[in-house]
Design a protein around this motif. Structure first.
Motif, short mmCIF file in Angstrom:
data_model
loop_
_atom_site.label_atom_id
_atom_site.label_comp_id
_atom_site.label_asym_id
_atom_site.label_seq_id
_atom_site.Cartn_x
_atom_site.Cartn_y
_atom_site.Cartn_z
N SER A 18 -12.65 2.71 -9.79
CA SER A 18 -11.08 2.23 -9.70
C SER A 18 -10.70 2.61 -8.27
N VAL A 19 -10.04 1.66 -7.59
CA VAL A 19 -9.20 1.78 -6.23
C VAL A 19 -7.72 1.79 -6.50
N GLY A 20 -7.15 2.88 -6.03
CA GLY A 20 -5.62 2.82 -6.10
C GLY A 20 -5.14 3.37 -7.28
N THR A 21 -6.12 4.04 -8.23
CA THR A 21 -5.67 4.79 -9.37
C THR A 21 -6.55 5.57 -9.79
N GLU A 22 -6.56 6.61 -10.50
CA GLU A 22 -7.77 7.42 -11.09
C GLU A 22 -7.87 7.04 -12.66
N SER A 24 -13.93 -1.10 -6.33
CA SER A 24 -14.87 -0.86 -5.64
C SER A 24 -15.81 -2.13 -5.36
N PHE A 25 -15.65 -2.89 -6.20
CA PHE A 25 -16.45 -4.26 -6.06
C PHE A 25 -15.93 -5.12 -4.92
N TYR A 26 -14.72 -4.74 -4.57
CA TYR A 26 -14.01 -5.54 -3.38
C TYR A 26 -13.66 -4.60 -2.19
N MET A 27 -13.59 -3.29 -2.25
CA MET A 27 -13.22 -2.61 -1.31
C MET A 27 -13.17 -0.95 -1.74
N ASN A 28 -13.16 -0.17 -0.88
CA ASN A 28 -13.39 1.27 -0.79
C ASN A 28 -11.94 2.00 -0.95
N ASP A 29 -10.83 1.24 -0.30
CA ASP A 29 -9.51 1.91 -0.37
C ASP A 29 -8.58 0.65 -0.12
N LEU A 30 -7.30 0.79 -0.89
CA LEU A 30 -6.22 -0.32 -0.76
C LEU A 30 -5.98 -0.59 0.76
N PRO A 31 -5.73 -1.88 1.21
CA PRO A 31 -5.14 -2.05 2.50
C PRO A 31 -3.84 -1.31 2.64
N GLN A 32 -3.37 -1.16 3.60
CA GLN A 32 -2.37 -0.26 4.05
C GLN A 32 -0.96 -1.09 3.41
N TRP A 33 -0.98 -2.52 3.30
CA TRP A 33 0.14 -3.21 3.15
C TRP A 33 0.34 -3.05 1.43
N VAL A 34 -0.87 -2.92 0.81
CA VAL A 34 -0.57 -2.74 -0.74
C VAL A 34 -0.33 -1.44 -1.04
N LYS A 35 -0.61 -0.44 -0.24
CA LYS A 35 0.03 0.94 -0.45
C LYS A 35 1.50 1.04 -0.03
N ASP A 36 1.75 0.38 0.97
CA ASP A 36 3.29 0.15 1.25
C ASP A 36 4.12 -0.45 0.05
N PHE A 37 3.37 -1.39 -0.37
CA PHE A 37 3.86 -2.19 -1.53
C PHE A 37 4.40 -1.23 -2.77
N ASN A 38 3.29 -0.58 -3.02
CA ASN A 38 3.31 0.57 -4.12
C ASN A 38 4.14 1.46 -3.83
N THR A 39 4.55 1.82 -2.91
CA THR A 39 5.62 2.96 -2.48
C THR A 39 6.78 2.48 -2.24
N SER A 40 7.00 1.19 -2.36
CA SER A 40 8.42 0.51 -2.12
C SER A 40 9.25 0.63 -3.27
N ASP A 41 8.90 1.12 -4.64
CA ASP A 41 9.50 1.12 -5.59
C ASP A 41 10.24 -0.11 -6.02
N LYS A 42 9.22 -1.33 -5.79
CA LYS A 42 9.60 -2.51 -6.17
C LYS A 42 9.47 -2.79 -7.71
N ALA A 43 8.41 -2.22 -8.20
CA ALA A 43 8.31 -2.15 -9.72
C ALA A 43 9.47 -1.33 -10.43
N GLY A 82 2.76 1.96 -12.51
CA GLY A 82 3.55 0.89 -11.84
C GLY A 82 3.04 0.59 -10.42
N ARG A 83 1.91 0.36 -10.30
CA ARG A 83 1.14 -0.02 -9.02
C ARG A 83 -0.01 -1.16 -9.19
N TRP A 84 -0.17 -1.80 -8.07
CA TRP A 84 -1.10 -2.84 -7.92
C TRP A 84 -2.60 -2.10 -7.51
N ILE A 85 -3.52 -2.48 -8.30
CA ILE A 85 -5.04 -1.70 -7.79
C ILE A 85 -6.14 -2.77 -7.81
N SER A 86 -7.27 -2.17 -7.31
CA SER A 86 -8.35 -3.02 -7.37
C SER A 86 -9.46 -2.21 -7.67
#
Length: 555
Positions: free
Chosen positions: A131-135, A201-220, A195-199
């Motif tokens: 998992s990337v973006g969550t445990e 390791s098939f695609y990436m090792n870490d979320l891009p910064q823009w996804v991290k920023d979105f997840n911490t924006s409290d949009k959800a 309440g976050r967007w995840i991905s």
């Protein structure tokens, strides 16, 4: 002599300059062709569980910038159908983007019994990735069970991996299967207490910064608010009464009626997951899609990019409240506003007339059978437990054991072939015997065997649909077909999966660069979408595609 020599030099220089200018002009023309012939961005939209008649039933409540813009400026295929069974989310998304059916792409269900490892598998599950973006294990996903390429894959190959492909959906399978094997990214929403967007390791090792920023924006978090109807509920005359006995609703609220206090209800409904069953789930998906377009610079150069967006909230709402509910109508009214918002953003960033959109669904849905029964339409619910008891009695009486049946799922019976062989039985005869037994049970309409599906070619009827959905390596030994509008489900809410029109007839709209304006009642099928987009782009069809390009759509 000197004058002649000078003349030759002048002519040579003149011709050289002319040739050089001609070459430059050719390069300029080629460059212009590269930048103008193909759309800068393909946006594929799949609306989960969208029946075709939602376009017409709710039309008067739609604005001019969403569904109606696609219809008024683009092409409307009014007789578009799935040409296989089962009509589930996983197979639907895979078929839209691969241009073929489960027979070829191998996604025969959301989950299915794997005959080799002897256990159920999930269409996008992959224990070999992290998992990337969550445990949480919610990120252990990939497209490794998809056996063919997608539009996105072929565009990536055609552009030497320069064109980007990104998949986005609340559901993991709604993002992963459309994006394909070579995608730059696929993102899905992990609710519960995160309440976050995840991905993965098939695609990436870490979320891009823009996804991290979105997840911490409290949009959800901002969508955990009251859900009331967009317009006055008294104007929602295209759907049933708000209070009825055919809807599920949310835990913690006695009646499934507007309004809904989502923040209060979230505590008893898996936290942020409650958003998935409201139109705010689609709002959140649109927010994230717009953020992706901006951050990834999609459609900003001459190389075509592909964005696959799946709106999943419509499916959750339909399952919970049923296709005739006020909640479904409000969800589509609000989705129309989301589409308008997305198109307006594409106009301002990619450029009006520079992108191409198609919109379809992964399946339709049946009216709640208990509601249909109340208005005297034949419908009801199948009793799988009773069927299993009867089948076990038959197996013990006929073969002395019930162990020759290994699994029953997705309206399929899987036999233990090693056990059948050990008992000295002929596989085809056991299949036939079980098929005839099952056919005698209540609310079973038709039964077919794997042997029949593998040895007989069907060209019409439900038999053709079953065959298009039958994968020799993955499908079962006996396939069951229930009576029309008889389902295995709760007595509230809607579901899907059959080869009947309520499940197969879904929208197909094309809009934007390279698309004609018009409509047709000629039959089109889901596997035609990928070849049509491939033809528009001038790229190879997905490698397993069986559909045909719809030439009348392309300008």
């Amino acid at each position: 002599m000197k004058n002649i020599f000078s003349l030759i030099v002048v002519l040579f220089v003149f011709c050289s300059c002319g040739a050089q200018n001609t070459t430059t002009d050719i390069k300029k023309e080629t460059s212009v062709l590269e930048t103008t012939a193909r759309p800068k961005l393909i946006v594929g939209i799949v609306v989960d569980q969208m029946r075709y008649d939602y376009l017409t039933r709710f039309e008067s409540k739609f604005g001019d910038g969403g569904f109606n813009r696609m219809i008024n400026e683009g092409f409307n295929c009014k007789n578009n159908h799935f040409n296989y069974v089962p009509t589930y989310t996983g197979p639907g998304h895979a078929s839209v983007y691969t241009g073929t059916t489960p027979k070829t792409h191998g996604i025969i269900g959301n989950n299915w019994y794997d005959k080799e490892i002897k256990e159920s598998v999930y269409c996008a599950g992959d224990d070999n990735v992290t998992s990337v973006g969550t445990e949480d294990k919610a990120g252990k996903m990939s497209p490794h069970r998809l056996q063919t390429t997608t539009i996105g894959d072929e565009n990536r190959l055609f552009t030497q991996m320069q064109g980007k492909t990104i998949g986005i959906s609340l559901k993991d399978r709604g993002a992963i299967l459309p994006a394909g094997h070579t995608a730059n990214a696929a993102y899905w929403f992990h609710g519960r207490d995160e309440g976050r967007w995840i991905s993965s390791s098939f695609y990436m090792n870490d979320l891009p910064q823009w996804v991290k920023d979105f997840n911490t924006s409290d949009k959800a978090e901002s969508y955990l608010k009251e859900w009331d109807t967009f317009y006055d509920i008294s104007t929602y005359t295209e759907s049933g009464v708000d209070e009825n006995t055919f809807e599920g609703g949310f835990k913690g609220k006695e009646k499934a009626t507007f309004p809904y206090d989502l923040k209060a209800l979230s505590k008893d409904n898996r936290g942020f997951d409650i958003l998935k069953a409201t139109p705010y789930g689609n709002d959140l998906t649109t927010d994230f899609a717009i953020a992706a377009i901006k951050a990834e610079n999609l459609g900003q150069d001459k190389t075509t990019d592909v964005l696959a967006v799946s709106y999943s909230a419509t499916d959750y709402v339909g399952h919970n409240f049923g296709v005739n509910s006020k909640e479904v109508q409000d969800t589509y009214i609000r989705l129309d506003k989301d589409l308008e918002r997305l198109f307006n953003y594409l106009d301002s960033t990619v450029g009006q007339g520079e992108y191409t959109v198609f919109l379809t669904a992964d399946h339709g849905a049946v009216d709640v059978p208990s509601y249909l029964h109340s208005v005297k339409v034949p419908a009801g619910y199948v009793d799988n437990k009773d069927r299993k008891v009867k089948l076990n009695t038959f197996l013990n009486t006929t073969y002395g054991t019930e162990d020759i049946v290994e699994n029953i799922s997705n309206d399929q019976i899987f036999l233990d072939r090693a056990k059948v062989k050990a008992l000295g039985l002929k596989l085809s005869e056991v299949q036939d015997a079980i098929a005839m037994e099952e056919l005698s049970y209540t609310n079973i309409s038709k039964v077919y065997t794997a042997t029949t599906m593998s040895t007989t070619s069907f060209s019409k009827g439900v038999e053709e649909l079953l065959q298009n959905g039958f994968n020799q390596k993955r499908s079962g030994d006996v396939i069951l077909v229930n009576d029309s509008a008889f389902i295995s489900y709760s007595k509230t809410g809607s579901t899907h999966g059959s080869g009947l029109n309520y499940d197969t007839h879904v929208p197909l709209l094309f809009f934007g660069k390279g698309i004609k304006h018009g409509q047709t009642f000629d039959k089109t099928v889901i596997p035609d979408i990928a070849p049509t987009i491939s033809a528009l782009l001038g790229i190879s069809f997905p490698n397993g595609a069986t559909g045909q390009p719809l030439g009348f759509v392309i300008d």
